[in-house]
Design a protein around this motif. Sequence first.
Motif, PDB file in Angstrom:
ATOM      1  N   ALA A  16     100.793 -78.732 -21.988  1.00 31.39           N
ATOM      2  CA  ALA A  16     100.767 -77.305 -22.319  1.00 31.39           C
ATOM      3  C   ALA A  16     100.354 -76.479 -21.104  1.00 31.39           C
ATOM      4  O   ALA A  16     100.963 -75.445 -20.802  1.00 31.39           O
ATOM      5  CB  ALA A  16      99.818 -77.052 -23.481  1.00 31.39           C
ATOM      6  N   VAL A  17      99.326 -76.931 -20.397  1.00 29.15           N
ATOM      7  CA  VAL A  17      98.871 -76.203 -19.209  1.00 29.15           C
ATOM      8  C   VAL A  17      99.956 -76.204 -18.134  1.00 29.15           C
ATOM      9  O   VAL A  17     100.186 -75.182 -17.473  1.00 29.15           O
ATOM     10  CB  VAL A  17      97.551 -76.802 -18.676  1.00 29.15           C
ATOM     11  CG1 VAL A  17      97.198 -76.232 -17.318  1.00 29.15           C
ATOM     12  CG2 VAL A  17      96.425 -76.545 -19.662  1.00 29.15           C
ATOM     13  N   LEU A  18     100.643 -77.314 -17.961  1.00 30.29           N
ATOM     14  CA  LEU A  18     101.700 -77.381 -16.948  1.00 30.29           C
ATOM     15  C   LEU A  18     102.848 -76.424 -17.262  1.00 30.29           C
ATOM     16  O   LEU A  18     103.351 -75.733 -16.367  1.00 30.29           O
ATOM     17  CB  LEU A  18     102.220 -78.812 -16.811  1.00 30.29           C
ATOM     18  CG  LEU A  18     101.259 -79.798 -16.155  1.00 30.29           C
ATOM     19  CD1 LEU A  18     101.843 -81.207 -16.179  1.00 30.29           C
ATOM     20  CD2 LEU A  18     100.945 -79.382 -14.737  1.00 30.29           C
ATOM     21  N   PHE A  19     103.260 -76.370 -18.526  1.00 32.05           N
ATOM     22  CA  PHE A  19     104.325 -75.433 -18.885  1.00 32.05           C
ATOM     23  C   PHE A  19     103.862 -73.988 -18.733  1.00 32.05           C
ATOM     24  O   PHE A  19     104.623 -73.126 -18.282  1.00 32.05           O
ATOM     25  CB  PHE A  19     104.843 -75.699 -20.301  1.00 32.05           C
ATOM     26  CG  PHE A  19     105.850 -76.806 -20.364  1.00 32.05           C
ATOM     27  CD1 PHE A  19     107.091 -76.670 -19.774  1.00 32.05           C
ATOM     28  CD2 PHE A  19     105.554 -77.992 -21.000  1.00 32.05           C
ATOM     29  CE1 PHE A  19     108.026 -77.688 -19.821  1.00 32.05           C
ATOM     30  CE2 PHE A  19     106.477 -79.020 -21.059  1.00 32.05           C
ATOM     31  CZ  PHE A  19     107.722 -78.871 -20.462  1.00 32.05           C
ATOM     32  N   GLY A  20     102.625 -73.711 -19.103  1.00 34.45           N
ATOM     33  CA  GLY A  20     102.084 -72.373 -18.887  1.00 34.45           C
ATOM     34  C   GLY A  20     102.027 -72.032 -17.410  1.00 34.45           C
ATOM     35  O   GLY A  20     102.313 -70.900 -17.003  1.00 34.45           O
ATOM     36  N   SER A  40      98.433 -70.205 -17.927  1.00 28.43           N
ATOM     37  CA  SER A  40      97.878 -71.550 -18.120  1.00 28.43           C
ATOM     38  C   SER A  40      96.812 -71.539 -19.208  1.00 28.43           C
ATOM     39  O   SER A  40      96.789 -72.415 -20.079  1.00 28.43           O
ATOM     40  CB  SER A  40      97.275 -72.070 -16.819  1.00 28.43           C
ATOM     41  OG  SER A  40      98.261 -72.220 -15.844  1.00 28.43           O
ATOM     42  N   LEU A  41      95.936 -70.544 -19.174  1.00 26.64           N
ATOM     43  CA  LEU A  41      94.867 -70.469 -20.174  1.00 26.64           C
ATOM     44  C   LEU A  41      95.397 -70.126 -21.562  1.00 26.64           C
ATOM     45  O   LEU A  41      94.905 -70.652 -22.567  1.00 26.64           O
ATOM     46  CB  LEU A  41      93.815 -69.449 -19.738  1.00 26.64           C
ATOM     47  CG  LEU A  41      92.965 -69.875 -18.551  1.00 26.64           C
ATOM     48  CD1 LEU A  41      92.066 -68.727 -18.105  1.00 26.64           C
ATOM     49  CD2 LEU A  41      92.137 -71.095 -18.894  1.00 26.64           C
ATOM     50  N   VAL A  42      96.390 -69.257 -21.636  1.00 27.93           N
ATOM     51  CA  VAL A  42      96.980 -68.928 -22.934  1.00 27.93           C
ATOM     52  C   VAL A  42      97.656 -70.160 -23.534  1.00 27.93           C
ATOM     53  O   VAL A  42      97.511 -70.446 -24.730  1.00 27.93           O
ATOM     54  CB  VAL A  42      97.973 -67.751 -22.806  1.00 27.93           C
ATOM     55  CG1 VAL A  42      98.809 -67.586 -24.068  1.00 27.93           C
ATOM     56  CG2 VAL A  42      97.218 -66.468 -22.508  1.00 27.93           C
ATOM     57  N   ALA A  43      98.370 -70.912 -22.718  1.00 22.78           N
ATOM     58  CA  ALA A  43      99.024 -72.132 -23.208  1.00 22.78           C
ATOM     59  C   ALA A  43      97.991 -73.157 -23.663  1.00 22.78           C
ATOM     60  O   ALA A  43      98.168 -73.814 -24.696  1.00 22.78           O
ATOM     61  CB  ALA A  43      99.916 -72.721 -22.120  1.00 22.78           C
ATOM     62  N   ALA A  47      97.595 -74.522 -27.503  1.00 19.30           N
ATOM     63  CA  ALA A  47      97.652 -75.959 -27.781  1.00 19.30           C
ATOM     64  C   ALA A  47      96.386 -76.428 -28.494  1.00 19.30           C
ATOM     65  O   ALA A  47      96.451 -77.236 -29.426  1.00 19.30           O
ATOM     66  CB  ALA A  47      97.853 -76.740 -26.488  1.00 19.30           C
ATOM     67  N   LEU A  48      95.238 -75.915 -28.077  1.00 19.34           N
ATOM     68  CA  LEU A  48      93.985 -76.275 -28.749  1.00 19.34           C
ATOM     69  C   LEU A  48      93.978 -75.814 -30.201  1.00 19.34           C
ATOM     70  O   LEU A  48      93.518 -76.543 -31.088  1.00 19.34           O
ATOM     71  CB  LEU A  48      92.792 -75.675 -28.005  1.00 19.34           C
ATOM     72  CG  LEU A  48      92.348 -76.398 -26.750  1.00 19.34           C
ATOM     73  CD1 LEU A  48      91.312 -75.565 -26.000  1.00 19.34           C
ATOM     74  CD2 LEU A  48      91.782 -77.759 -27.096  1.00 19.34           C
ATOM     75  N   ALA A  49      94.487 -74.613 -30.459  1.00 20.26           N
ATOM     76  CA  ALA A  49      94.528 -74.104 -31.832  1.00 20.26           C
ATOM     77  C   ALA A  49      95.412 -74.971 -32.715  1.00 20.26           C
ATOM     78  O   ALA A  49      95.050 -75.298 -33.854  1.00 20.26           O
ATOM     79  CB  ALA A  49      95.026 -72.659 -31.835  1.00 20.26           C
ATOM     80  N   VAL A  50      96.561 -75.368 -32.202  1.00 17.92           N
ATOM     81  CA  VAL A  50      97.480 -76.191 -32.994  1.00 17.92           C
ATOM     82  C   VAL A  50      96.897 -77.588 -33.212  1.00 17.92           C
ATOM     83  O   VAL A  50      96.958 -78.131 -34.320  1.00 17.92           O
ATOM     84  CB  VAL A  50      98.866 -76.252 -32.321  1.00 17.92           C
ATOM     85  CG1 VAL A  50      99.756 -77.268 -33.003  1.00 17.92           C
ATOM     86  CG2 VAL A  50      99.510 -74.879 -32.344  1.00 17.92           C
ATOM     87  N   VAL A  67     100.654 -72.100 -36.274  1.00 16.29           N
ATOM     88  CA  VAL A  67     101.588 -71.906 -35.164  1.00 16.29           C
ATOM     89  C   VAL A  67     102.152 -70.491 -35.191  1.00 16.29           C
ATOM     90  O   VAL A  67     102.238 -69.824 -34.158  1.00 16.29           O
ATOM     91  CB  VAL A  67     102.721 -72.959 -35.209  1.00 16.29           C
ATOM     92  CG1 VAL A  67     103.794 -72.646 -34.184  1.00 16.29           C
ATOM     93  CG2 VAL A  67     102.153 -74.346 -34.986  1.00 16.29           C
ATOM     94  N   SER A  68     102.504 -69.992 -36.363  1.00 18.55           N
ATOM     95  CA  SER A  68     103.056 -68.639 -36.442  1.00 18.55           C
ATOM     96  C   SER A  68     102.005 -67.591 -36.094  1.00 18.55           C
ATOM     97  O   SER A  68     102.308 -66.593 -35.456  1.00 18.55           O
ATOM     98  CB  SER A  68     103.640 -68.372 -37.826  1.00 18.55           C
ATOM     99  OG  SER A  68     102.622 -68.258 -38.790  1.00 18.55           O
ATOM    100  N   ARG A  69     100.759 -67.827 -36.473  1.00 21.02           N
ATOM    101  CA  ARG A  69      99.701 -66.867 -36.136  1.00 21.02           C
ATOM    102  C   ARG A  69      99.389 -66.875 -34.641  1.00 21.02           C
ATOM    103  O   ARG A  69      99.087 -65.829 -34.067  1.00 21.02           O
ATOM    104  CB  ARG A  69      98.452 -67.148 -36.953  1.00 21.02           C
ATOM    105  CG  ARG A  69      98.629 -66.812 -38.417  1.00 21.02           C
ATOM    106  CD  ARG A  69      97.381 -67.136 -39.213  1.00 21.02           C
ATOM    107  NE  ARG A  69      97.626 -67.042 -40.627  1.00 21.02           N
ATOM    108  CZ  ARG A  69      97.462 -65.939 -41.345  1.00 21.02           C
ATOM    109  NH1 ARG A  69      97.060 -64.837 -40.756  1.00 21.02           N
ATOM    110  NH2 ARG A  69      97.701 -65.938 -42.629  1.00 21.02           N
TER     111      ARG A  69
END
Length: 74
Positions: A16-20, A40-43, A47-50, A67-69
């Motif tokens: 997730a961080v790499l894609f961000g 990077s931080l948003v991604a 990912a942590l939320a999911v 995921v939608s939220r």
Amino acid sequence: MSALAPAETSARLLIAVLFGALIGINRDLHGKPAGLRTHSLVALGAALAVLASARLAGSGDHQADVVSRVAQGV
């Protein structure tokens, strides 16, 4: 969803961080204000939320709702 192994959880967060970071690098190259660190931080946060929702509630409608939220918040 069963509990993930620590290595698998770490790998998912790293991906997730790499894609961000890829999105952030592209924005940095084009002079946009939100760049590498921000994306990077948003991604990572998404990912942590999911992953947290999957661990707490299992699979199903609740995980899709999280995921939608996250997408609405971003």
